[in-house]
Design an enzyme around this catalytic site. Sequence first.
Site, short mmCIF file in Angstrom:
data_model
loop_
_atom_site.label_atom_id
_atom_site.label_comp_id
_atom_site.label_asym_id
_atom_site.label_seq_id
_atom_site.Cartn_x
_atom_site.Cartn_y
_atom_site.Cartn_z
N ASP A 149 15.56 32.05 -33.32
CA ASP A 149 14.76 32.70 -32.30
C ASP A 149 13.98 31.70 -31.46
O ASP A 149 13.29 32.09 -30.52
CB ASP A 149 13.80 33.71 -32.94
CG ASP A 149 13.85 35.06 -32.25
OD1 ASP A 149 14.89 35.38 -31.64
OD2 ASP A 149 12.84 35.79 -32.28
N ASP A 445 8.67 44.55 -41.82
CA ASP A 445 9.28 44.89 -43.11
C ASP A 445 8.64 46.14 -43.71
O ASP A 445 9.33 47.09 -44.09
CB ASP A 445 9.19 43.71 -44.07
CG ASP A 445 7.80 43.08 -44.13
OD1 ASP A 445 6.88 43.58 -43.45
OD2 ASP A 445 7.63 42.09 -44.85
#
Length: 723
Positions: A149, A445
């Site tokens: 990223d 998450d």
Amino acid sequence: MGGEGATERKSTASHGLPLLHTRALMRRTPANRVFAVVYLCVILALLYHHFIALLHSTSIISLLILLADAVLAFMWVTALAFRMCPTERQVFIEHLEHYAKESEYPALDVFICTADPYKEPPIDVVNTALSVMAYDYPIEKLSVYVSDDGGSQLTLFAFMEAASFATHWLPYCKINKMVERCPEAYFASNPSPETDQIKSMYERMRDRVENVVKRGSISHDYIPDQREIEAFSRWTDEFTPQNHPPVIQVLLERGKDKDITGHDMPNLVYISREKRMDSPHHFKAGALNVLLRVSATMTNAPVILTLDSDMYSNDPQTPLRVLCYLLDPSMDPKLGYVQFPQIFHGINKSDIYGGELRHVYQVQLSGMDGLAGPQLIGSGGFFRRKIFFGGPSETPEMNQDRLTSKSIRSKEVLAMAHHVAGCNFENQTKWGTKMGFRYGSLVEDLYTSYQLQCEGWKSINCKPKMPAFLGNSPLNLHGLLNQTTRWSVGLLEIVFCKHNPIIYGVQSINLLSGLGFAYYAFWPFWSVPLTTYAFLPQLALLNSTSIFPKVSDPWFFVYVFLFLGAYGQDYLEFILSGGTTLRWWNNQRMWMMRGLSSFPFGWIEYFLKSMGISTFGFNVTSKVVQEEQSKRYKEGIFEFGIASPLFLPLTTAAIINLASFLKGIALVFKQGGLEDLLLQMLLAGFGIVNCWPIYEAMVLRTDEGKLPVKITLISIVLAWALC
């Protein structure tokens, strides 16, 4: 199985086949339930006492104490979720052969995420990838996707080097039947001359990668292959980490690339999604969703493993442990994922920063496992792909039958992969809301697993004796507090969204699971009681004011019981999970430090972000540790070093607790007794003992990790102002 044994055992055998796994409630469960009833009654009695006191005196002190105790009571109630049905499991890999042949195992796509080559060294990411590429799993079923990223050509270069080394490393692991398949970890623990040849190959690769990262550029003599030179041509002057086209490079292709023994290599694919300054990229959740789409165009494996950049495989049979659940015909068809706990290596003997997070990963995951299942913890989760797609894909291009039969290097596959990695692909779609990892929180998450369970999916906590994965924990105080601040912002985003766990979660999953998710979401609320009890009783003591019951008052023993009961249960859980007394002490100290520093700053960042004044970006936790810092950490010395605002509440509390304790001693000599002020004296003394590393860093140390004088002086002024 854990050391506590079991009071209940559930069989998973069917049609006369041997068991693939067992499940059992921990023996302490009945004691947990009895203690919960007793403790709850005492909490209610204390809150009743507070309300009665408020009727006679509505002072600000009474209101603050009531608020603090109410939040403590609320957090204790949410934590009941982990104590009502704590579960442990055991799997039997040797019985898999009765359920499926190796050729019938489901394909596995592994996702590894990295974001910054200077905070997450590429050689560490390479080690993680090599460790999973060497799994005891059919090569024709295995693919590894690396998401960069940061869009760094340094990371791509590192994986080109890794692809070459892997042709030697994978057969070496299989021939020698090694358990440790992370090269760095293996060579550190096996200094045998027999490893010299393969070790020298690894060290040459590591030196090349580290030299390139150090220079910040790649010279042409490092990339002799013309195809590789063309790959780097995409890094033009306009290419920046936040503004660049998608880059997808197939480094190894199954069936085309062979190892030195002539066997197939697993797929290895480098991905850097498109980013534009005017397009939201949703941090790690966005990167994972691109991995979901790109992998769907290439291999579309029904099982997915997600890993952080530093979380390498420590057990090559980990996928087989997962199959013991996924291939069991008696399992709930709504089983969506299997979560392994995060275990960290390199933590010093006393774990001064509480970095192993033992309560979260060892105690609480087992508690959630007895309900609808544990939450995701960012790494080490095996998923059924279908839980992210919810059925047929919304675009015909994503249909697995159309592309996955083609070479992953074919123009058609690569064109589609680049298309789905574009920053505009998700516009006007359900990605991030009903598909893929969910957007809306920095803790993607927890938020994603919470939403999945609200939709009806279940999960399992798999906790083998040998850790499945080993990773790095922050080795300096500022890094850890900064990481927790980032988590706090994400958690508050969950609390104040329409899917609040207390309201939506309790209704959609079940009462206890909703409370379990609420416990994490409301973590930043710990700042209310911890800040109150770190300052208010001590300031009252400095003003010779008693705010707690006398020793002769029965309510004195209520406070003592609640404190000792909570701490005693916390200690027992920690020890029974394999911890030590010293680590428990440091863990509770860090819990208080987070409550005084990270959580309040998380509140500030959240409100600033909500008002559009500040945006707390995804600040990657650095995995790079300087030599002197590492040395101090191993010696158990706290690392301050920089003049961070995160240290101000800690040092101010340390000064006020010390001053109030000294004032209390003076009052004892003056008045000749402690009866009115004993609880306040005990709180101040408890604070002083916990603050010892701060006093040491303020006054006694001369190394670079000491507390900056600037922070000490500002804290003295703040303490004086509060007094």
